[in-house]
Write a protein that holds these residues in place. Sequence first.
Motif, short mmCIF file in Angstrom:
data_model
loop_
_atom_site.label_atom_id
_atom_site.label_comp_id
_atom_site.label_asym_id
_atom_site.label_seq_id
_atom_site.Cartn_x
_atom_site.Cartn_y
_atom_site.Cartn_z
N UNK A 204 -18.73 15.25 68.31
CA UNK A 204 -18.61 13.94 68.94
C UNK A 204 -19.69 13.65 69.97
N UNK A 205 -20.76 14.41 69.97
CA UNK A 205 -21.85 14.23 70.93
C UNK A 205 -23.10 13.70 70.24
N UNK A 206 -24.01 13.16 71.04
CA UNK A 206 -25.30 12.65 70.55
C UNK A 206 -26.40 13.44 71.23
N UNK A 207 -27.01 14.36 70.49
CA UNK A 207 -28.10 15.18 71.02
C UNK A 207 -29.47 14.62 70.65
N UNK A 208 -29.54 13.96 69.49
CA UNK A 208 -30.81 13.40 68.98
C UNK A 208 -30.87 11.92 69.35
N UNK A 209 -31.89 11.55 70.09
CA UNK A 209 -32.01 10.19 70.60
C UNK A 209 -33.16 9.45 69.93
N UNK A 210 -33.03 8.13 69.88
CA UNK A 210 -34.11 7.24 69.45
C UNK A 210 -34.30 6.23 70.56
N UNK A 211 -35.36 6.40 71.34
CA UNK A 211 -35.67 5.53 72.46
C UNK A 211 -36.80 4.59 72.08
N UNK A 212 -36.73 3.35 72.55
CA UNK A 212 -37.79 2.40 72.24
C UNK A 212 -37.99 1.40 73.35
N UNK A 213 -39.25 0.99 73.54
CA UNK A 213 -39.56 -0.06 74.51
C UNK A 213 -39.42 -1.44 73.90
N UNK A 214 -38.98 -1.50 72.64
CA UNK A 214 -38.71 -2.76 71.95
C UNK A 214 -37.25 -2.78 71.54
N UNK A 215 -36.68 -3.96 71.47
CA UNK A 215 -35.29 -4.10 71.04
C UNK A 215 -35.17 -4.15 69.52
N UNK A 216 -36.30 -4.20 68.83
CA UNK A 216 -36.29 -4.40 67.37
C UNK A 216 -36.23 -3.07 66.62
N UNK A 217 -35.20 -2.29 66.90
CA UNK A 217 -35.00 -0.99 66.26
C UNK A 217 -33.54 -0.89 65.81
N UNK A 218 -33.37 -0.48 64.57
CA UNK A 218 -32.04 -0.24 64.04
C UNK A 218 -31.93 1.19 63.53
N UNK A 219 -30.84 1.88 63.88
CA UNK A 219 -30.69 3.30 63.53
C UNK A 219 -29.37 3.48 62.79
N UNK A 220 -29.40 4.30 61.74
CA UNK A 220 -28.19 4.65 61.03
C UNK A 220 -28.30 6.09 60.53
N UNK A 221 -27.18 6.64 60.10
CA UNK A 221 -27.20 7.97 59.54
C UNK A 221 -27.77 7.93 58.14
#
Length: 490
Positions: A204-221
């Motif tokens: 139930x934890x999030x160890x892998x992050x996706x950081x961005x200086x733009x809001x135009x990012x979508x992440x999925x499994x």
Amino acid sequence: MIDNTIRLYYQNCRGLRTKTHEFFTACANSDNDVICITESWLQPHVNSSELFCLDSFNVFRKDRCDSNSRKKEGGGVLVGVSRKFKAELISDIANTTIVEDLWIQMSISKDEKLYICACYFPPDISCDDVLNYLDSVTSFMDDHGDDTFVFVGDFNLSDYVWSPDSADGDLKPNVISRSPYTGFSDFCSYNSLSQFNGVRNSNGKILDLVLGSTKSIGVCRSDLPFIEEDLHHPALEADIRCGFDMRKPFKSRSLYKYFEADYESIKEDLSKVCWDDILVSQDINECVEVLYSVLHDVIDRNVPQRSSKNEKFPVWFSKQTINLIRDKRRFHVEFKRFGDTRDYQRFSELRSQCKTHIKEDYNKHISTIEDNIIGNPRNFWSFVSLFSKNEQIPHVLEHNNKTLTDDITIVNQFSGFFSSFFEDPDKPVIYKRKNNNNNSAIFFNDISEAEIAAKIASLDGSKSSGPDLIPPFFYKFLCYQPGETFAHNL
């Protein structure tokens, strides 16, 4: 349709050395533009060609070693970037042996860059080391305020709890009082970085992050991981929207279909050429240019052409696999364009079929090589050579205060550099034709017409063409013509 999205794949692999076969075939089935890997556990003796098809990807690696880490085993980060993009490695941003990071610069426009950082924070990292690293990165970002930054990797912030922050899909952490977590929150806030990964691991934890200086990012499994997922690190896919297409312009080219040529007309056209009247120069280079000018003129008139699609597939792909890959790409484009879930369902089905066929093709290729190793050892050594090579042409070359990224320009720059070391590269080479009495010329009378014809006849007609792009069987055809032979004029 303009494709303004960069598709990024990320996975903490927990070691690739025993999984190169599986990773290679999965990569061959991938449509991702950028592939980021942490904890690769690779060592220098593992070639990048064992993981990627180097015709399709530029590969950047930072394997763990004594010079960049306090530890000897494990670790390592890797980034593969499609050759459709201009990308180069940026080094010495933080100059640390604690955090393992790899920085790639991609050109968005003439004045704006996209920086992708793949990083791994060891779980036992100290507070001071984290803060020192983040300070160095902040200084670099301050110097590139107009550029876009994306960070992806294993940050090992197990005490962070992420919750949705806005409709844009980014998440914010709960306020953590103890360092280094407060320092990380300050780093994100100061640099306007948002966190977009909401995929939780088995705990139930999030160890892998996706950081961005733009809001135009979508992440999925990822629903099709390259290798088996680690329970603590789900594989991720991220779409980074850039506003316009960053891919290199497509350069189409024409290829000659020599097997469909009109050889009777070729024979007739060449019989009308009076070689003694046109090969009059004493400069061998000029004569070669004239020879090729005549040949290319005859070829243009009598050999049909086709447009190259500029697609490169591994030699072991079957036609059925290639057709499946093209269908898969078509349905993916349709889904992106219209958003019809039926297109995505068909795309997913084709992607699974491609994965199965690619593995079957690869295993069949290996079996064929093994079964014929005694009768045809050349195929075995070609296979070994393919998986032993590293990058042949550098993706970026800096020379004379210029940065070159185009393959042809880089090759020409190498050619010009090395040719400058010849004693006199512009001095013409003088040769002697048999009917010329100029005593100052160099004679080639000791090379007979029969010897030239024999050399051309010995060419392997099944081989591909050389630098002149004319196949060997075409020259063999010219030498077998009656009358004044092609060998005579050579």
